[in-house]
Design a protein around this motif. Structure first.
Motif, PDB file in Angstrom:
ATOM      1  N   VAL A  15       0.841  -1.202   0.000  1.00 50.35           N
ATOM      2  CA  VAL A  15       0.000   0.000   0.000  1.00 50.35           C
ATOM      3  C   VAL A  15       0.874   1.250   0.000  1.00 50.35           C
ATOM      4  CG1 VAL A  15      -1.786   1.284   1.233  1.00 50.35           C
ATOM      5  CG2 VAL A  15      -1.837  -1.216   1.230  1.00 50.35           C
ATOM      6  N   LEU A  16       1.891   1.263   0.856  1.00 49.76           N
ATOM      7  CA  LEU A  16       2.727   2.459   0.965  1.00 49.76           C
ATOM      8  C   LEU A  16       3.540   2.692  -0.304  1.00 49.76           C
ATOM      9  CD1 LEU A  16       3.261   4.644   3.117  1.00 49.76           C
ATOM     10  CD2 LEU A  16       5.410   3.466   3.596  1.00 49.76           C
ATOM     11  N   ARG A  17       4.049   1.623  -0.914  1.00 44.23           N
ATOM     12  CA  ARG A  17       4.798   1.796  -2.171  1.00 44.23           C
ATOM     13  C   ARG A  17       3.902   2.379  -3.255  1.00 44.23           C
ATOM     14  NH1 ARG A  17       7.147  -3.031  -0.438  1.00 44.23           N
ATOM     15  NH2 ARG A  17       5.715  -4.313  -1.659  1.00 44.23           N
ATOM     16  N   TYR A  18       2.655   1.926  -3.300  1.00 50.11           N
ATOM     17  CA  TYR A  18       1.728   2.469  -4.294  1.00 50.11           C
ATOM     18  C   TYR A  18       1.452   3.950  -4.030  1.00 50.11           C
ATOM     19  CZ  TYR A  18      -2.365   3.330  -7.105  1.00 50.11           C
ATOM     20  OH  TYR A  18      -3.235   3.880  -8.011  1.00 50.11           O
ATOM     21  N   LEU A  19       1.250   4.316  -2.766  1.00 50.65           N
ATOM     22  CA  LEU A  19       1.007   5.722  -2.437  1.00 50.65           C
ATOM     23  C   LEU A  19       2.224   6.578  -2.781  1.00 50.65           C
ATOM     24  CD1 LEU A  19      -0.818   5.353   1.004  1.00 50.65           C
ATOM     25  CD2 LEU A  19      -1.846   5.804  -1.234  1.00 50.65           C
ATOM     26  N   ALA A  20       3.420   6.033  -2.559  1.00 50.96           N
ATOM     27  CA  ALA A  20       4.637   6.767  -2.926  1.00 50.96           C
ATOM     28  C   ALA A  20       4.708   6.973  -4.432  1.00 50.96           C
ATOM     29  CB  ALA A  20       5.870   6.011  -2.433  1.00 50.96           C
ATOM     30  N   ASP A  21       4.341   5.955  -5.201  1.00 49.80           N
ATOM     31  CA  ASP A  21       4.322   6.096  -6.663  1.00 49.80           C
ATOM     32  C   ASP A  21       3.298   7.145  -7.095  1.00 49.80           C
ATOM     33  OD1 ASP A  21       6.280   4.190  -6.943  1.00 49.80           O
ATOM     34  OD2 ASP A  21       4.893   2.548  -7.392  1.00 49.80           O
ATOM     35  N   SER A  22       2.157   7.184  -6.414  1.00 51.82           N
ATOM     36  CA  SER A  22       1.129   8.180  -6.741  1.00 51.82           C
ATOM     37  C   SER A  22       1.638   9.589  -6.466  1.00 51.82           C
ATOM     38  CB  SER A  22      -0.139   7.916  -5.923  1.00 51.82           C
ATOM     39  OG  SER A  22      -0.663   6.630  -6.184  1.00 51.82           O
ATOM     40  N   ARG A  47       3.947  14.811  -8.487  1.00 53.35           N
ATOM     41  CA  ARG A  47       5.036  15.788  -8.481  1.00 53.35           C
ATOM     42  C   ARG A  47       5.718  15.904  -9.839  1.00 53.35           C
ATOM     43  NH1 ARG A  47       7.521  17.164  -3.524  1.00 53.35           N
ATOM     44  NH2 ARG A  47       9.087  18.150  -4.853  1.00 53.35           N
ATOM     45  N   GLN A  48       5.890  14.780 -10.537  1.00 54.09           N
ATOM     46  CA  GLN A  48       6.714  14.769 -11.740  1.00 54.09           C
ATOM     47  C   GLN A  48       5.929  14.975 -13.029  1.00 54.09           C
ATOM     48  OE1 GLN A  48       8.643  10.964 -11.520  1.00 54.09           O
ATOM     49  NE2 GLN A  48       9.987  11.543  -9.836  1.00 54.09           N
ATOM     50  N   THR A  49       4.633  14.698 -13.014  1.00 57.83           N
ATOM     51  CA  THR A  49       3.880  14.643 -14.271  1.00 57.83           C
ATOM     52  C   THR A  49       3.019  15.869 -14.517  1.00 57.83           C
ATOM     53  OG1 THR A  49       3.789  12.225 -14.046  1.00 57.83           O
ATOM     54  CG2 THR A  49       2.297  13.226 -15.631  1.00 57.83           C
ATOM     55  N   VAL A  50       2.387  16.399 -13.482  1.00 62.21           N
ATOM     56  CA  VAL A  50       1.423  17.485 -13.683  1.00 62.21           C
ATOM     57  C   VAL A  50       2.162  18.785 -13.995  1.00 62.21           C
ATOM     58  CG1 VAL A  50      -0.475  18.782 -12.664  1.00 62.21           C
ATOM     59  CG2 VAL A  50      -0.164  16.365 -12.086  1.00 62.21           C
ATOM     60  N   PRO A  51       1.902  19.396 -15.147  1.00 59.08           N
ATOM     61  CA  PRO A  51       2.576  20.664 -15.479  1.00 59.08           C
ATOM     62  C   PRO A  51       2.107  21.797 -14.576  1.00 59.08           C
ATOM     63  CG  PRO A  51       0.931  20.110 -17.134  1.00 59.08           C
ATOM     64  CD  PRO A  51       1.008  18.933 -16.220  1.00 59.08           C
ATOM     65  N   GLU A  52       2.933  22.800 -14.427  1.00 58.26           N
ATOM     66  CA  GLU A  52       2.657  23.898 -13.507  1.00 58.26           C
ATOM     67  C   GLU A  52       1.314  24.580 -13.779  1.00 58.26           C
ATOM     68  OE1 GLU A  52       3.200  26.077 -10.203  1.00 58.26           O
ATOM     69  OE2 GLU A  52       4.455  24.415 -10.907  1.00 58.26           O
TER      70      GLU A  52
END
Length: 610
Positions: free
Chosen positions: A419-426, A431-436
């Motif tokens: 569960v925690l690894r999945y939340l970390a990936d989310s 942080r990395q994908t959504v443009p400003e």
């Protein structure tokens, strides 16, 4: 004994934990050894649920190790085992891969395993991998490997021993048969695996759209580069030809989709084709569907009260499925549906038919599937990757739960690491994908909340340079150091969301009239189930409903007065009349919140303010 430490290998996480718990009835460690373990553990933080179980086990000298555990718990067991403080470690084959611990005896509980499709005998490579734990170089000069016989074989041998050499008893002896479908093993299986050479490694090489796009984007002639990749390797010739045919098919699809075009004249470096699109940075090293996710954000309305959660749903659809979590969600949804259908008097056969339509939550599924089909026509490489709509991080946010509450709600204690690894990936995807330009204040709040939640549970998933445990240099002492994450109140934006979630969780429970659960949350503050029921009875005299929609959970209905060591907060109820005169008053203890890694809220009143 001189055979310890013992590594007991199971092939399910459930079996490993059950064996460890059963062994607590035996004193595997002396009083002095248990004292040494307690001293080494020190102030290590064990959370509720599985953490408390693990604390009890390791203090008995028994460890548990499997992939479903939080990383910090696995490292704790590894550190104690490396120091020789654990007499027994019950685990799956995760301890058999890449971890050097001083194991003298390996006890393999079975020579068959379920591989996700069928139950089969262990391969020679799998057997040698776990058996190789015993007597590791640098720790011991010899090791012992023991294989446990199947249960029915053990019982039959006991019965024969009891019968002795009495012919009458032997004739009457009824042997136990293995269960139907059971893949049995015996001494011949053990001898065969012991003598067998490990099977050759199987190549996982495959050709994908992303591979061709990366090669075409490089300087030089892509045809020469691909020929070298596909022929200068150790694959059998038949496999090489299969890869070549697949590469040609992908290339033709890229041409047809106008993603690649032929050049009128070859360039000086031999290049004959080029891309017609710009690839994202680190293409195919990041989430392969991230370009689709960014394009899909244009379909969302930033002014919608669910915009931030919808963005999260888009990104979750590009992540791998956490199978155990989705199974638990489906099980919970079907259980609730059965209860509702029984209350409505629906017959059994109809209930079973309706249950087939119930699955785990998949927000925006129809919208995303249509968008994926359209995007794939212009970007054919995405066909290599399946779209997977789901709601795990969003589900936790909508339920306003802490990590421990969410794990407990779905019964995921044995899979909390997953569960925690999945939340970390989310969080990383946000942080990395959504443009400003697509980031609203609500989305920033959601991102900070998710990151802080992961960091407070186990910071190593976000801060890999932090180490949970380490020996003290220059001494023989073993120190288990619990790397404490930054104070949860230091990230004010994230902490505000944690406070808001803690209060909104109470709003949702009050709307459902779950005063029993509210009483469990707030009994220490003097608010038991009866106190909550009495307070809400007065509210429901004034209003027939308590709203829990997007407006009800928004920051506009949460008032905060910040003081040095506490926050005074008022969560306003969203009533149908829009009076906003009722609400929950509470204090937030800041030092206690830092110690716990979550918002510690003390309810002081549930009332109407005139």
């Amino acid at each position: 004994t001189d055979r310890a430490p013992v590594y007991v290998v199971h092939f399910t996480q459930v079996a490993a934990l059950e064996r460890a718990q059963a062994l607590t009835s035996v004193n595997v460690a002396t009083r002095a050894e248990r004292d040494a373990i307690a001293e080494a553990i020190g102030g290590f933080r064990f959370s509720a649920g599985f953490g408390r179980t693990l604390s009890r086990l390791v203090r008995h000298g028994i460890g548990v190790h499997h992939a479903g555990m939080l990383p910090r718990y696995r490292r704790l067991v590894e550190t104690l085992a490396q120091a020789g403080l654990l007499k027994v470690v019950c685990g799956t084959d995760t301890l058999g891969v890449g971890i050097n611990v001083p194991i003298r005896t390996v006890l393999v509980t079975a020579l068959s395993k379920y591989d996700g499709q069928r139950t089969r005998h262990l391969s020679a490579r799998e057997f040698h991998q776990v058996a190789g734990r015993a007597g590791r170089a640098g720790f011991d000069t010899a090791g012992t490997v023991v294989v446990q016989a199947p249960d029915h074989t053990v019982e039959n041998e006991r019965a024969r021993t009891k019968a002795g050499e009495d012919p009458k008893k032997l004739r009457k002896l009824v042997t136990r048969k293995p269960p139907q479908g059971f893949v049995s093993w015996g001494e011949p299986t053990f001898e065969r695996l012991l003598a067998a050479e490990p099977e050759p490694l199987t190549s996982s090489f495959s050709v994908s759209h992303a591979m061709l796009l990366n090669v075409i984007a490089r300087p030089g002639d892509p045809f020469t580069a691909m020929r070298r990749l596909l022929e200068d390797n150790h694959e059998p010739r038949a496999a090489q030809l299969r890869h070549i045919r697949h590469a040609i098919a992908i290339y033709r699809a890229l041409l047809a989709g106008e993603v690649v075009e032929r050049l009128p004249q070859p360039e000086p470096d031999g290049r004959q084709v080029r891309l017609t699109i710009d690839l994202q940075p680190d293409f195919a090293l990041n989430q392969p569907l991230s370009t689709f996710a960014v394009a899909s954000l244009d379909l969302l309305d930033p002014s919608s009260p669910t915009y931030a959660l919808d963005v999260l749903s888009v990104l979750e659809s590009t992540l791998e499925n956490p199978r155990q979590v989705l199974q638990a969600q489906r099980h919970k949804a079907r259980g609730e549906a059965v209860a509702a259908m029984k209350a409505e008097g629906i017959e059994y056969d109809e209930r079973m038919e309706l249950l087939e339509e119930i699955s785990y939550p998949q927000p925006l599924k129809e919208l995303l599937e249509h968008a994926y089909d359209a995007y794939r026509r212009g970007h054919p490489w995405v066909a290599d990757h399946e779209l997977r709509p789901k709601s795990v991080a969003r589900d936790m946010a909508e339920r306003a739960m802490t990590f421990a509450e969410y794990v407990g709600f779905y019964g995921l204690a044995r899979s909390e690491g997953l569960v925690l690894r999945y939340l970390a990936d989310s969080f990383k995807a946000l942080r990395q994908t959504v443009p400003e330009p697509a980031r609203t204040e609500e989305l920033r709040d959601l991102t900070e909340w998710l990151g802080e939640l992961v960091r407070q549970v186990d910071s190593s998933l976000l801060d890999e340079w932090e180490r949970l445990t380490s020996p003290v240099e220059g001494t023989g002492d073993v120190v288990v150091r619990d790397e404490v994450p930054p104070a949860v109140t230091s990230n004010v934006r994230a902490f505000r969301v944690l406070v808001r979630n803690a209060l909104f969780r109470r709003v949702e429970l009050a709307a459902l009239r779950r005063y029993d659960v509210l009483g469990e949350l707030d009994v220490e503050a003097g608010w038991d189930a009866d106190a909550w029921a009495n307070a809400m009875a007065s509210y429901f005299t004034d209003h027939d409903q308590l709203m829990t929609g997007p407006d009800a959970r928004g920051p506009a209905l949460l008032l905060i007065v910040e003081e040095p060591d506490r926050w005074l907060v008022r969560q306003i109820f969203d009533d149908p009349a829009g009076d906003h005169d009722w609400g929950i008053s509470a204090e937030v203890d800041l030092p206690a919140s830092d110690a716990a890694g979550e918002a510690i809220v003390r309810v002081t009143g549930v009332n109407r303010l005139d």
